[in-house]
Each structure stands twice: as C-alpha cells, then as structure tokens.
Enzyme design. Structure first.
Site, short mmCIF file in Angstrom:
data_model
loop_
_atom_site.label_atom_id
_atom_site.label_comp_id
_atom_site.label_asym_id
_atom_site.label_seq_id
_atom_site.Cartn_x
_atom_site.Cartn_y
_atom_site.Cartn_z
N SER A 146 0.81 -1.22 0.00
CA SER A 146 0.00 0.00 0.00
C SER A 146 0.85 1.27 0.00
O SER A 146 0.37 2.33 -0.41
CB SER A 146 -0.94 0.01 1.21
OG SER A 146 -0.21 -0.05 2.43
N ASP A 398 -2.29 6.96 11.56
CA ASP A 398 -1.53 6.33 10.49
C ASP A 398 -0.22 7.08 10.35
O ASP A 398 -0.15 8.16 9.77
CB ASP A 398 -2.32 6.37 9.17
CG ASP A 398 -1.60 5.63 8.04
OD1 ASP A 398 -0.41 5.28 8.21
OD2 ASP A 398 -2.21 5.43 6.97
N HIS A 401 1.77 5.71 6.22
CA HIS A 401 1.43 6.27 4.91
C HIS A 401 1.57 7.78 4.93
O HIS A 401 1.63 8.40 5.99
CB HIS A 401 0.02 5.85 4.51
CG HIS A 401 -0.14 4.37 4.34
ND1 HIS A 401 -0.51 3.55 5.40
CD2 HIS A 401 0.04 3.56 3.27
CE1 HIS A 401 -0.55 2.29 4.97
NE2 HIS A 401 -0.22 2.27 3.69
#
Length: 421
Positions: A146, A398, A401
């Site tokens: 990802s 998060d 990312h």
C-alpha cells in the site's frame, strides 16, 4: 503534544494571497533571506556527505547504482519551498480519501512547503510534459504494497498536469489497477502484492486477521512474476507486511513462523523471511537478463514515525516540521530490514554488472529523506474528523502512509532524475 526534541526555528508559512504587491515584494525578500539562512545553518552544522547514523552505509551502493559523475540524490536535507506542491487535492482526482489530508481537515499547511535538496547537486521538480514525451509507447508497473500505491497517487497527480489518464482495469478491491495516457500511449500498472512472494492472507479491510498468513518464500506471486518481462520500467518494494505474524513454507512444508500461536513451529522471525524473499525476487530479476527486461527501480524500506506506542496501542504522530538531521535515527526494525535490502541489492547489482546490464537495476533510496519527515504522515487525518464531536472517541493514527500531496512527491522527483534526465 510537547516535543521533547529541538525543532527548527525557521518554518515557512503558506504564501498569503490577499497581501498587496508592496507587501509581497517585502515578503519575497524575507523568504530568500530565510532560505539562505536555513541552507547555511544546515551546511554549517551538517556538512555535505554527512548522513543519519545507520547500520549500513549506502554511499558506495548509491555510487555503484548510478552513473559516474552524478551526485548522490539520496544524501541531502529538506529546505523551505515557498512555491508549495505541484498540485493540490482540488486539482488532482487520483488521491485516495484516506491519504487526502487536506480534504480530511488537516489544519496545518507547513508540511507542504519543503523541498528535498541533495547536498552536491540540485534536484529538479517533476516535469510531466517531458516525462510523458520521453516515455511515449512505454509501460510502467509499480509492484508492492500500500505504500507503493501511496506513491502511485503522487505519480498520477504529477503526470495529470499534462494529461489525465483513463482507467483500463481495477481489481474488485481496487488494490490493483491500470491506467492509459492515450495521447502518449503510456501505460501505468499498479500490482498489489505485499509480500512479493506467494501468500495466503486472511485479513478484512480493517487489517483484522482470523488466521495466520501463510507465506511461501520460495514461490513468487504470479500476479507480477509471470508478466514481468512485458514492462519497460518496474518500481518494486516491500517489507512492511513481513512484520505481521505468519507461518512460513518452503518446498510445500512448514519450516517455521513469526509470532504464530502454534508453538510447535520454529520461530524464524521476519528478518529471515524478508531475506529469503528478496533473494528469490532478485534471483528472478537477474536470471532473465537474456530476454527483454525492464529497468528495475528497487525502492528501499520506509520508516514509520509512531511515538508513545505503535498503531495498535495508541501511538501518534502529530509533528508539524521535519526533523533536523541526526535528531531521529530510526528504530531497530528500520535498521535490520534496511540492512537486508542493501545486502541483497548489492548481490544483485554485481550479477547485473557482470552481465553488462547494470543500467537495468537502480536503487531508489528514499530512507533518509523519509526518515526526516515525521510531519508528512496521514496521522489522525485518515478520514474527515467526525470524531471531533465526540472527544472520547479514540483515533487510530496512520504514521506510515503519507499525505498526498506531501513528502512522497520527492520520491517521484528522484525517479524523474534517475530515468529521464
């Protein structure tokens, strides 16, 4: 949060649009002065060639994997960038909601006003018109997890300044996709394969598992290995998923595990599995040198910036400026996984060099420039902050990312420099 570590005192604020021309001229002069002061400060205290202390030095690998005479694009510093990003969340439709920090209510904008500056040269910004012109009739594939999908969002946003692509394909979960820039006949594919090797994964959309991952590190994932030679350029990376608990297979037999509940299996650890998998990946890449092969760009490990815990136990990341060099050196996990990557890459580089194909294998070493950007992560702005109405609701940060636009754009600036300029 009160930062215990020293932060930089010179921060560029977003350029105000409502000031009069006279004020603009004055601010422009002030900006130039601050820029020169900032550069002088860093060059004085962190001279060219210095780097974050790591277990493995990449200078020699970077020199060997790039053309002679070119500087190390990966050894540098972040400097103020008054112009800001090349695009915004309102001008690009390829940003996924969970990385669209501005749309999700992130209030600070300083993280958008930094640019990566190698010590020994200048790094040009991504030129979408030139890139599309040079890459006419070519095929690109981004192969990985990802975080690579995160990079593709930036890649498409930068290219769409010159031409917007059309989507040709997407998997049912939209993790693998393909786009076409029709005017230039450039195809960009995204292939989601978090382990690069064959794996059975039993997770839902929230990452909750009902069974251990079954990883076969002696079998490549066919989603990319069987189509590998049809591409002209490949960006490949992995690593983060190896930290998950899993059962390891080789020759159709269980050989061990990492943190698996069945204590009858030998504990081999994630580093063992990552090393074995990269050996398999690079063996595949170097064994096809007699056929049409793509230029392979191997992107290195991406550090996270969780503080006061991890993603599962309350860790956060709410800094708003980059680290000074040496202020944060990464974790033991970062060092171990990075050492594995550089060791296996160097082995592959020597094979490619002996076969006269060295130019077909390049290292995209984003580790240091990413290490210095704790401010560029999604943090709590994964979705629109409806939780503000309920202060008791816990937010899962998060810190792995990246916001788009954000520091991840520099990764693609470097790709532009490596393969086009």
């Amino acid at each position: 949060m009160t930062n215990k570590k020293k932060q930089m005192s010179w921060i560029w604020q977003p350029w105000p649009s409502s000031l009069h021309r006279k004020t603009d001229n004055m601010l422009a002069k002030v900006t130039v002065c601050l820029l020169l002061i900032g550069i002088s400060y860093r060059l004085l205290f962190y001279p060219a060639g210095s780097s974050v202390k790591q277990l493995v030095s990449t200078n020699e690998i970077n020199r060997n994997s790039t053309d002679k005479g070119k500087c190390n694009l990966f050894d540098g510093m972040w400097i103020p960038n008054p112009s800001g990003p090349a695009y915004t969340n309102s001008t690009c439709r390829f940003i996924e909601d969970h990385q669209n920090c501005l749309m999700n209510g992130r209030p600070d904008k300083e993280y958008l006003h930094w640019g990566w500056k190698p010590y020994q040269c200048d790094l040009s910004l991504f030129d979408s018109y030139l890139f599309l012109d040079v890459m006419r009739d070519k095929t690109w594939a981004f192969i990985g997890d990802s975080i690579l999908r995160n990079q593709v969002q930036s890649f498409l946003c930068l290219l769409s300044k010159a031409e917007e692509p059309v989507e040709l394909y997407h998997s049912s979960d939209f993790k693998s996709r393909r786009w076409l820039f029709r005017k230039h006949n450039l195809t960009v594919s995204l292939i989601w394969t978090p382990f690069l090797a064959h794996a059975e994964i039993f997770e839902n959309e929230n990452g909750v598992s009902d069974a251990p991952i079954q990883l076969h590190f002696d079998i490549l994932d066919q989603s990319w290995s069987t189509t590998y030679t049809k591409y002209d350029y490949v960006v490949i990376s992995g690593g983060q998923w190896f930290l998950k608990y899993a059962v390891y297979w080789e020759n159709n037999s269980i050989v061990g595990c990492h943190n698996c509940p069945d204590k009858s299996h030998a504990e081999l650890g994630y580093e063992f599995a990552y090393s074995k998998t990269l050996q398999l990946v690079f063996r595949h890449i170097t064994s096809l040198i007699g056929e049409h092969i793509p230029v392979v760009i191997f992107r290195t490990w991406t550090p996270s910036h969780f503080e006061f815990g991890q993603w599962f136990d309350g860790g956060i990341c709410n800094r708003t400026v980059p680290y000074n060099e040496g202020e944060f050196n990464g974790s033991d996990v970062d060092h171990g996984m990075r050492e594995i990557e550089l060791r296996e890459f160097e082995k592959a580089r020597k094979v490619m060099e002996s076969s006269g194909k060295l130019n077909y294998l390049k290292l995209l070493d984003t580790y240091q420039l990413s290490l210095l950007r704790p401010d560029g992560h999604v943090g709590s702005y994964r979705t629109f902050p409806r939780f503000d109405k309920n202060r008791k609701r816990k937010v899962q940060y998060d810190c792995l990312h990246w916001c788009v636009p954000g520091p991840i754009d520099a990764w693609n600036d470097i790709i532009m420099e490596m393969v086009v300029k």
